[in-house]
Design a protein around this motif. Structure first.
Motif, mmCIF file in Angstrom:
data_model
loop_
_atom_site.group_PDB
_atom_site.id
_atom_site.type_symbol
_atom_site.label_atom_id
_atom_site.label_comp_id
_atom_site.label_asym_id
_atom_site.label_seq_id
_atom_site.Cartn_x
_atom_site.Cartn_y
_atom_site.Cartn_z
ATOM 1 N N GLY A 106 50.111 106.578 -5.555
ATOM 2 C CA GLY A 106 50.866 107.799 -5.802
ATOM 3 C C GLY A 106 50.551 108.428 -7.142
ATOM 4 N N LEU A 107 50.384 107.607 -8.163
ATOM 5 C CA LEU A 107 50.114 108.119 -9.497
ATOM 6 C C LEU A 107 48.731 108.750 -9.622
ATOM 7 C CD1 LEU A 107 51.669 105.277 -11.704
ATOM 8 C CD2 LEU A 107 52.485 107.633 -11.514
ATOM 9 N N PHE A 108 47.745 108.165 -8.962
ATOM 10 C CA PHE A 108 46.363 108.575 -9.203
ATOM 11 C C PHE A 108 45.691 109.302 -8.032
ATOM 12 C CE2 PHE A 108 47.088 104.702 -11.786
ATOM 13 C CZ PHE A 108 46.987 105.282 -13.033
ATOM 14 N N LEU A 109 46.262 109.209 -6.826
ATOM 15 C CA LEU A 109 45.548 109.733 -5.658
ATOM 16 C C LEU A 109 46.373 110.694 -4.815
ATOM 17 C CD1 LEU A 109 43.904 106.377 -4.467
ATOM 18 C CD2 LEU A 109 42.785 108.223 -5.724
ATOM 19 N N SER A 110 47.521 111.150 -5.297
ATOM 20 C CA SER A 110 48.393 111.971 -4.451
ATOM 21 C C SER A 110 47.743 113.294 -4.046
ATOM 22 C CB SER A 110 49.726 112.232 -5.157
ATOM 23 O OG SER A 110 49.522 112.856 -6.408
ATOM 24 N N THR A 111 47.018 113.938 -4.944
ATOM 25 C CA THR A 111 46.383 115.212 -4.595
ATOM 26 C C THR A 111 45.250 115.040 -3.594
ATOM 27 O OG1 THR A 111 46.998 116.222 -6.714
ATOM 28 C CG2 THR A 111 45.186 117.245 -5.505
ATOM 29 N N PRO A 112 44.296 114.084 -3.815
ATOM 30 C CA PRO A 112 43.268 113.873 -2.787
ATOM 31 C C PRO A 112 43.841 113.491 -1.420
ATOM 32 C CG PRO A 112 42.638 112.790 -4.833
ATOM 33 C CD PRO A 112 44.045 113.265 -5.008
ATOM 34 N N ILE A 113 44.897 112.671 -1.436
ATOM 35 C CA ILE A 113 45.514 112.280 -0.161
ATOM 36 C C ILE A 113 46.126 113.499 0.521
ATOM 37 C CG2 ILE A 113 47.388 110.941 0.896
ATOM 38 C CD1 ILE A 113 46.947 108.832 -1.298
ATOM 39 N N SER A 114 46.747 114.383 -0.260
ATOM 40 C CA SER A 114 47.357 115.593 0.307
ATOM 41 C C SER A 114 46.292 116.501 0.925
ATOM 42 C CB SER A 114 48.126 116.349 -0.779
ATOM 43 O OG SER A 114 49.182 115.553 -1.294
ATOM 44 N N ARG A 115 45.149 116.629 0.254
ATOM 45 C CA ARG A 115 44.053 117.414 0.844
ATOM 46 C C ARG A 115 43.597 116.798 2.162
ATOM 47 N NH1 ARG A 115 41.826 117.828 -4.606
ATOM 48 N NH2 ARG A 115 42.176 119.939 -5.415
#
Length: 449
Positions: A106-115
């Protein structure tokens, strides 16, 4: 045990767990309602994309909690208390480790996961913020699921229900406060959801503070066999939740292509209402599990058959009633989440309720079947039923039927997959039911220490 006593225990455990699971399902349902009212279609779309992350967290917590509590109940019924405490200790260690892995993501990968989930533009920022916040609370979600399962299997289903309801009610209250008076938007919705399991754990701690707990932490060496065993027994619970998350992702991607963001918003309404229905069947399954595991540990196969009959009958009756409710009140249910009174959203979501909810006529049986098989220490057939309904049947169905009938095909893929899984579940139960030859030696995949 006499049939009347079996029915009394079944009614007691199942009713408490159904009520508790309905309350637990309101974690996300409350988000959906308040986000729809406070943030409109964009917020609803972001929530619909991010909710799959919650499914992965919930699935991991259920795998460790239900799997560990199942083995705990079997050992406890056989008087093997040291082995039962080893299982509890390994479950806690696994839960903490998994929780921190999710939090790091959640801290480091939330934006890539959202894409990856299909978010873009303004929706991307909202999705990433919700996902990051919920993932950071993962250790609490997972530990809460673990404690719920162990307290329930330790003979205190009332407290487990109270904890689930307390967490849910706090979530509803916090949702309102954080989204409206404090105007914290999608972050407020996620924060309210993340704080709820902390209150649930506080309620569950009463079981330990009052020294009613039969499970205790012990200093043990890491035992891969023990960890693998408890995970295998809870695997069907994990697959059920992961499949829900995977289906959410695939459905969202297909719907984005067919109907755009308005279609995803409609699916968010249908999917979140379906969480409540699924929670009812999950409550039946979780109420059934400690009774079945105890009977299996004592080699009481007549009790096992009776418990299974009660669970299947109840799931079928409730499925019919719930489908009738969806048909009769579809307009009102959709209107609750349609703040802008968008006619396209209303039409899509209403069709979704009528078609998608037909799948629950089969889904209840499938959930009960996989939980029963796990409870009698048969993880492979339980896994087979779960993977069939969760991936193998529904994913090809959604692509094929969407190509044929568009959005109606998307909605119909769920009942199609559940019907196929029901046939497989019936065949699996026939082959997998513990036989009389096992009466004196229930199968135990690992040796107690």
């Amino acid at each position: 045990m006499k049939p009347n006593a079996i029915l009394k225990d079944f009614t007691h455990f199942v009713s408490l767990n159904v009520l508790g699971m309905i309350g637990l399902s309101c974690y996300i349902l409350a988000d959906t309602f308040f986000v729809a009212k406070g943030l409109g279609t964009n917020g609803l779309t972001a929530l619909g994309l991010a909710i799959s992350g919650y499914s992965f967290i919930q699935g991991t917590g259920l795998m460790i909690g239900v799997g560990g509590a199942t083995r705990y109940a079997i050992w406890k019924s056989q008087g093997k208390h040291d082995a039962a405490n080893r299982v509890f200790t390994h479950s806690v260690v696994l839960a903490i480790a998994a929780g921190f892995l999710f939090a790091a993501a959640g801290l480091f990968l939330s934006t890539p996961i959202s894409r990856l989930l299909g978010a873009d533009g303004l929706i991307l920022d909202m999705t990433a913020l919700y996902l990051k916040t919920v993932l950071c609370f993962s250790p609490f979600f997972i530990l809460n699921n673990l404690m719920l399962a162990f307290v329930r299997n330790d003979g205190n289903p009332h407290l487990a229900m109270a904890a689930m309801l307390a967490g849910s009610l706090s979530n509803v209250l916090l949702d309102y406060i954080l989204i409206f008076p404090l105007d914290m938007g999608i972050f407020g919705a996620a924060l309210a959801t993340g704080l709820a399991p902390i209150l649930g754990m506080a309620v569950l701690s009463i079981h330990i503070v009052k020294r009613r707990n039969g499970f205790h932490l012990r200093r043990v060496r890491p035992d891969p066999a023990c960890a693998l065993d408890l995970c295998s027994l809870g695997l069907s619970s994990l697959i059920t939740e992961l499949a829900s998350g995977l289906v959410l992702i695939v459905f969202n991607l297909v719907i984005l292509r067919l109907s755009g963001n308005i279609g995803v918003a409609a699916y968010s309404v249908v999917a979140n209402l379906s969480l409540v229905v699924i929670s009812i069947f999950t409550g039946i399954a979780q109420g059934l599990q400690p009774l079945v595991s105890s009977s299996y540990g004592r080699a009481q196969y007549v009790e096992l058959r009776q418990l299974l009959r009660y669970a299947v009958l109840l799931s079928v009756v409730l499925a019919v009633l719930l489908y009738l409710v969806a048909c009769l009140f579809s307009d009102g249910l959709v209107a609750i989440f349609n703040r802008e009174a968008d006619p396209q959203l209303a039409a899509l979501a209403k069709d979704g309720l009528l078609l998608y909810f037909a799948g629950f006529l089969f889904a209840g049986f499938n959930i009960v079947t996989s939980a029963y098989l796990s409870a009698v220490a048969q993880p492979r057939p339980a896994f087979a039923v779960c993977i069939l309904r969760g991936c193998v049947a529904i994913l090809p169905a959604v692509f094929a039927l969407a190509a044929l009938w568009g959005m109606n095909g998307v909605w119909l893929s769920f009942p199609c997959a559940e019907a196929i899984a029901s046939v497989a579940g019936i065949l699996t139960l026939r082959r997998s039911f513990p036989g009389e030859k096992q009466k004196n030696s229930p199968v135990s995949p690992i040796r107690p220490v």
